[in-house]
Design a protein around this motif. Structure first.
Motif, PDB file in Angstrom:
ATOM      1  N   UNK A  76     -47.257 -43.049  74.882  1.00  8.79           N
ATOM      2  CA  UNK A  76     -47.024 -44.071  75.300  1.00  8.79           C
ATOM      3  C   UNK A  76     -47.917 -45.071  75.936  1.00  8.79           C
ATOM      4  N   UNK A  77     -48.360 -44.614  76.868  1.00 11.78           N
ATOM      5  CA  UNK A  77     -49.174 -45.085  77.736  1.00 11.78           C
ATOM      6  C   UNK A  77     -50.618 -44.739  77.546  1.00 11.78           C
ATOM      7  N   UNK A  78     -51.034 -44.849  76.404  1.00  9.24           N
ATOM      8  CA  UNK A  78     -52.905 -44.520  76.082  1.00  9.24           C
ATOM      9  C   UNK A  78     -53.267 -46.215  76.298  1.00  9.24           C
ATOM     10  N   UNK A  79     -54.794 -45.144  76.301  1.00  9.79           N
ATOM     11  CA  UNK A  79     -56.221 -46.032  75.960  1.00  9.79           C
ATOM     12  C   UNK A  79     -55.717 -47.767  77.477  1.00  9.79           C
ATOM     13  N   UNK A  80     -54.976 -46.922  78.478  1.00  8.43           N
ATOM     14  CA  UNK A  80     -55.001 -48.067  79.410  1.00  8.43           C
ATOM     15  C   UNK A  80     -56.440 -48.185  80.460  1.00  8.43           C
ATOM     16  N   UNK A  81     -56.790 -49.310  80.397  1.00  8.77           N
ATOM     17  CA  UNK A  81     -57.976 -49.191  81.233  1.00  8.77           C
ATOM     18  C   UNK A  81     -57.440 -49.665  82.599  1.00  8.77           C
ATOM     19  N   UNK A  82     -58.904 -49.338  83.599  1.00  6.49           N
ATOM     20  CA  UNK A  82     -58.502 -49.128  84.684  1.00  6.49           C
ATOM     21  C   UNK A  82     -57.781 -50.589  85.322  1.00  6.49           C
ATOM     22  N   UNK A  83     -57.284 -50.314  86.667  1.00  2.00           N
ATOM     23  CA  UNK A  83     -56.651 -51.923  87.379  1.00  2.00           C
ATOM     24  C   UNK A  83     -57.636 -52.932  87.595  1.00  2.00           C
ATOM     25  N   UNK A  84     -58.787 -52.655  88.027  1.00  3.47           N
ATOM     26  CA  UNK A  84     -59.899 -53.778  88.018  1.00  3.47           C
ATOM     27  C   UNK A  84     -59.783 -54.722  87.217  1.00  3.47           C
ATOM     28  N   UNK A  85     -59.966 -53.574  85.895  1.00  3.35           N
ATOM     29  CA  UNK A  85     -60.053 -54.941  84.759  1.00  3.35           C
ATOM     30  C   UNK A  85     -59.115 -56.200  85.177  1.00  3.35           C
ATOM     31  N   UNK A  86     -58.363 -56.259  85.369  1.00  5.17           N
ATOM     32  CA  UNK A  86     -57.472 -57.250  84.869  1.00  5.17           C
ATOM     33  C   UNK A  86     -58.229 -58.266  86.096  1.00  5.17           C
ATOM     34  N   UNK A  87     -59.379 -58.605  86.835  1.00  3.95           N
ATOM     35  CA  UNK A  87     -60.024 -59.322  86.896  1.00  3.95           C
ATOM     36  C   UNK A  87     -60.440 -60.073  85.976  1.00  3.95           C
ATOM     37  N   UNK A  88     -61.223 -59.618  85.068  1.00  3.98           N
ATOM     38  CA  UNK A  88     -61.178 -60.278  83.752  1.00  3.98           C
ATOM     39  C   UNK A  88     -60.550 -60.015  82.870  1.00  3.98           C
ATOM     40  N   UNK A  89     -59.310 -59.956  82.731  1.00 13.45           N
ATOM     41  CA  UNK A  89     -58.230 -61.010  82.327  1.00 13.45           C
ATOM     42  C   UNK A  89     -58.125 -59.198  80.931  1.00 13.45           C
ATOM     43  N   UNK A  90     -58.243 -57.318  81.287  1.00 14.06           N
ATOM     44  CA  UNK A  90     -57.875 -57.155  80.640  1.00 14.06           C
ATOM     45  C   UNK A  90     -56.221 -57.233  80.468  1.00 14.06           C
ATOM     46  N   UNK A  91     -55.680 -57.052  79.190  1.00 16.01           N
ATOM     47  CA  UNK A  91     -53.919 -56.779  79.322  1.00 16.01           C
ATOM     48  C   UNK A  91     -53.724 -54.846  79.943  1.00 16.01           C
ATOM     49  N   UNK A  92     -54.769 -54.127  78.825  1.00 13.22           N
ATOM     50  CA  UNK A  92     -53.708 -53.003  78.714  1.00 13.22           C
ATOM     51  C   UNK A  92     -53.745 -52.556  80.561  1.00 13.22           C
ATOM     52  N   UNK A  93     -53.552 -53.022  81.321  1.00 19.00           N
ATOM     53  CA  UNK A  93     -53.245 -52.134  82.755  1.00 19.00           C
ATOM     54  C   UNK A  93     -52.309 -51.469  83.672  1.00 19.00           C
ATOM     55  N   UNK A  94     -52.683 -50.881  84.579  1.00 18.64           N
ATOM     56  CA  UNK A  94     -50.818 -50.653  84.822  1.00 18.64           C
ATOM     57  C   UNK A  94     -51.356 -50.227  85.836  1.00 18.64           C
ATOM     58  N   UNK A  95     -50.733 -50.248  87.193  1.00 13.17           N
ATOM     59  CA  UNK A  95     -50.869 -50.128  88.862  1.00 13.17           C
ATOM     60  C   UNK A  95     -49.501 -48.616  88.818  1.00 13.17           C
ATOM     61  N   UNK A  97     -51.313 -46.246  86.664  1.00 13.79           N
ATOM     62  CA  UNK A  97     -52.376 -45.280  86.428  1.00 13.79           C
ATOM     63  C   UNK A  97     -54.171 -45.833  87.120  1.00 13.79           C
ATOM     64  N   UNK A  98     -54.046 -46.368  88.278  1.00  9.61           N
ATOM     65  CA  UNK A  98     -54.846 -47.066  88.672  1.00  9.61           C
ATOM     66  C   UNK A  98     -56.178 -47.135  88.424  1.00  9.61           C
ATOM     67  N   UNK A  99     -56.925 -45.325  87.434  1.00 12.95           N
ATOM     68  CA  UNK A  99     -57.737 -45.390  86.330  1.00 12.95           C
ATOM     69  C   UNK A  99     -58.110 -45.715  85.751  1.00 12.95           C
ATOM     70  N   UNK A 100     -56.759 -45.756  84.393  1.00  5.59           N
ATOM     71  CA  UNK A 100     -56.629 -45.870  83.377  1.00  5.59           C
ATOM     72  C   UNK A 100     -55.861 -44.684  82.754  1.00  5.59           C
ATOM     73  N   UNK A 101     -55.277 -44.633  82.014  1.00  5.71           N
ATOM     74  CA  UNK A 101     -55.643 -43.209  80.667  1.00  5.71           C
ATOM     75  C   UNK A 101     -56.743 -42.858  79.728  1.00  5.71           C
ATOM     76  N   UNK A 102     -57.183 -41.724  79.037  1.00  6.67           N
ATOM     77  CA  UNK A 102     -57.034 -41.300  78.495  1.00  6.67           C
ATOM     78  C   UNK A 102     -56.761 -41.402  76.750  1.00  6.67           C
ATOM     79  N   UNK A 103     -57.155 -41.238  75.608  1.00  9.92           N
ATOM     80  CA  UNK A 103     -56.783 -41.903  74.239  1.00  9.92           C
ATOM     81  C   UNK A 103     -55.769 -40.674  74.026  1.00  9.92           C
ATOM     82  N   UNK A 104     -55.103 -39.432  75.045  1.00  6.62           N
ATOM     83  CA  UNK A 104     -53.970 -39.015  74.687  1.00  6.62           C
ATOM     84  C   UNK A 104     -52.996 -39.623  75.740  1.00  6.62           C
ATOM     85  N   UNK A 105     -53.017 -40.286  76.864  1.00  4.29           N
ATOM     86  CA  UNK A 105     -52.396 -41.090  77.816  1.00  4.29           C
ATOM     87  C   UNK A 105     -52.781 -39.925  78.619  1.00  4.29           C
ATOM     88  N   UNK A 106     -53.359 -39.599  79.056  1.00  2.00           N
ATOM     89  CA  UNK A 106     -53.512 -38.655  80.456  1.00  2.00           C
ATOM     90  C   UNK A 106     -54.075 -39.409  81.771  1.00  2.00           C
TER      91      UNK A 106
END
Length: 329
Positions: A76-95, A97-106
């Protein structure tokens, strides 16, 4: 002018030309304090030491705070972007997972922590093995003339071997037997450490041999030999302490080489199992989707590069600090 009692102050020294002026005796200063003072003047080495301490704390103490399982799947939380991507408008970010997640949600932060522990442990263990072998060979070759030719030709033989292909062959030949004997992770760990250590001792052996050749002709070594001191005692009491400086510098460079080699093996898919992350394995898994998710390559790549750079700078600082000519001694 009253007479001065010559026994009144036994701890004072007399200044030449003025026998009445006392000078307080200066206590002997530790050589390692002089080394530390010289090391502190190397700004790059000090910054690198601070960074290396931060990396070690991040990989060792980080899991005590960040308790996410690096192997846990969360589709459910796969392919999240690092939290710093929120600075330029990325939507798929989450505190969460500050470094993001991979395609399997790890969670990538948990994976980089665990990968750092493995990479640093492999690098340190392989470096210690290489230093032990190199010091042993170098001392024997430098002290015993009859062994010099044989051991140096053996060293030349190892230097002439293509090390990466040799490591790949060792991995293919011994991976399955060691995994069966010690387990999938422990067996690969032993194999990688042994492979890197056995193929990385040659430069240390040459450095130690050269220093021992010079030291064994010093007066204190000749005096010890003349009174019948055994060779083993001469080596352990007089030679090894005096070749400690180049060994320490060689150890830092060996640690950097071992981390790079382990990362290369993991990147090629011949390291630890797929569900057991190292920095090289995380980097290899991120390459197929690096166009869409470049941060997945940048994070482990920066961890490897900056750690190796820091270790090399520390080696430069130690080389300068351990040189008595630079310290002015």
């Amino acid at each position: 002018m009253t007479d001065r009692d010559p026994h009144a102050d036994a701890d004072n020294l007399l200044v030449a030309g003025d026998p009445t002026a006392p000078v307080t005796a200066v206590k002997a200063r530790s050589q390692w304090l002089d080394v530390w003072d010289q090391f502190r003047t190397h700004k790059g080495a000090m910054a690198s030491l601070f960074f290396l301490v931060v990396i070690i704390a991040f990989t060792l103490a980080g899991p005590l705070v960040w308790k996410l399982d690096p192997a846990a799947l969360d589709i459910r939380n796969k392919d999240l972007r690092p939290i710093i991507n929120a600075l330029w408008g990325a939507e798929k970010v989450s505190w969460a997972h500050p470094f993001g997640t991979d395609n399997l949600g790890r969670d990538l932060m948990a994976q980089i922590m665990q990968g750092g522990r493995i990479s640093l442990a492999v690098g340190a263990a392989a470096m210690i093995l290489a230093i032990l072998i190199g010091t042993f060979v170098g001392v024997l070759a430098g002290y015993f003339n009859r062994l010099d030719g044989l051991l140096m030709r053996l060293t030349d033989l190892f230097l002439a071997l293509p090390l990466l292909p040799l490591l790949l062959v060792m991995m293919l030949l011994f991976r399955d037997p060691l995994r069966s004997a010690f387990g999938p992770e422990e067996g690969i760990f032993i194999l990688i450490v042994a492979g890197i250590g056995i193929t990385s001792w040659m430069h240390t052996a040459r450095i130690v041999r050269g220093d021992v050749l010079a030291l064994k002709e010093r007066e204190y070594v000749l005096a010890a030999r003349s009174i019948g001191t055994p060779s083993r005692r001469i080596i352990t009491r007089h030679l090894l302490p005096n070749v400690l400086s180049p060994i320490m510098v060689s150890a830092t460079l060996g640690l950097a080489t071992a981390i790079i080699t382990e990362s290369a093996l993991s990147f090629l898919g011949l390291g630890f199992p797929p569900d057991f992350p190292t920095w090289g394995k995380i980097l290899a898994d991120s390459v197929p989707r690096m166009t869409a998710f470049p941060e997945r390559v940048v994070l482990p790549g920066m961890a490897i590069s900056l750690t190796v750079l820091a270790v090399n700078y520390i080696g430069d600082g130690l080389r300068d600090a351990l040189d008595p000519r630079i310290r002015g001694l």
